[in-house]
Scaffold this motif. Structure first.
Motif, PDB file in Angstrom:
ATOM      1  N   ASP A 210       0.832  -1.204   0.000  1.00 37.64           N
ATOM      2  CA  ASP A 210       0.000   0.000   0.000  1.00 37.64           C
ATOM      3  C   ASP A 210       0.869   1.257   0.000  1.00 37.64           C
ATOM      4  O   ASP A 210       0.536   2.251  -0.650  1.00 37.64           O
TER       5      ASP A 210
ATOM      6  N   TYR B 120       0.841   4.256  -2.652  1.00 34.92           N
ATOM      7  CA  TYR B 120       0.653   5.642  -2.198  1.00 34.92           C
ATOM      8  C   TYR B 120       1.749   6.546  -2.742  1.00 34.92           C
ATOM      9  O   TYR B 120       1.480   7.628  -3.269  1.00 34.92           O
TER      10      TYR B 120
ATOM     11  N   VAL C  50      -5.664   3.725  -0.082  1.00 41.72           N
ATOM     12  CA  VAL C  50      -4.684   4.699  -0.551  1.00 41.72           C
ATOM     13  C   VAL C  50      -5.383   5.995  -0.955  1.00 41.72           C
ATOM     14  O   VAL C  50      -4.917   7.101  -0.627  1.00 41.72           O
TER      15      VAL C  50
END
Length: 250
Positions: A24, A28, A65
């Motif tokens: 993640d 991001y 995100v």
């Protein structure tokens, strides 16, 4: 700010409690860079299914995100309309620059008091990188190195809360420039950041405060605050290009 500096701005909030696992985090960072380096124009749609396919993850991961980026005001998430890159209104743009003047001018006494010779030399190195980007016509990197300069200048104050807040404002400023300005007019002039470093080195608080106020007003005036419709973007192609120069998903 470019490839390294834009990642540094994003890294400043990596542990803010909104991050997920390593995968993640990489997603991001890739989206953060794509937005603040203006690869994705303000208003660009960010469909969850396209992002999930691009990164090879579930829509649940993408949703986390996007919520994190929405918390940072870089993405707009609307019920039944999905997510899109934030597109600051004229009022928001003026508020961003007003907030920057308040905190950056207000922090000057602390910056001057705590500035050391090594810290100022690090700023000079950052400015040299900014000049080099301008000389080769790399306006994206020039603009973002300019933003990184302001964040690092604030960091000299020793106030982490203000530094974090300014980091967010600088990221949002890039969206303002992408929405309303051209790279050539919105980037800082060659010698401007050199000037303030020498003023701070001389210990002149009043002159440094005046410089900062004028400088930020000049940047605000360089963008034309008129709302326009953004052109559609090839989301998957842009994100794949950005991902190629970011860490691989784990």
């Amino acid at each position: 700010m470019g490839k390294r500096a834009s990642a540094e701005l994003g890294a400043g909030r990596a542990d803010d409690g909104l991050g997920g696992n390593g995968r993640d985090e990489v997603i991001y960072r890739n989206l953060f860079v794509a937005i603040v380096e203006n690869h994705l124009a303000p208003g660009t749609k960010l469909p969850e299914d396209t992002l999930a396919e691009t990164y090879g993850v579930s829509r649940t991961s993408i949703r986390k995100v996007l919520q994190r980026l929405a918390h940072e005001r870089l993405v707009d998430v609307r019920l039944n309309r999905g997510a899109s890159v934030a597109q600051p209104s004229v009022g928001e743009a003026r508020d961003i620059f007003s907030a920057r003047r308040i905190i950056e001018c207000g922090a000057i006494p602390q910056v001057v008091a705590k500035a050391t010779s090594p810290a100022l030399e690090a700023l000079r190195d950052l400015v040299r990188r900014e000049h080099a980007a301008q000389d080769r016509g790399d306006w994206r990197e020039s603009i973002f190195l300019s933003g990184a300069f302001h964040v690092e200048l604030m960091r000299l104050s020793g106030n982490e809360t203000l530094t974090d807040f300014l980091t967010q404002l600088v990221s949002r400023s890039s969206l303002v420039i992408a929405t309303y300005g051209s790279p050539q007019t919105a980037s800082c002039r060659h010698s401007e950041h050199d000037d303030v470093i020498e003023i701070i080195a001389a210990g002149d608080v009043e002159a440094a405060t005046r410089w900062m106020d004028r400088h930020l007003r000049d940047v605000e005036r360089s963008v034309v605050l008129v709302e326009e419709e953004p052109e559609p973007a090839d989301l998957k192609k842009i994100l794949e290009e950005v991902a190629q120069r970011r860490p691989k998903l784990r």
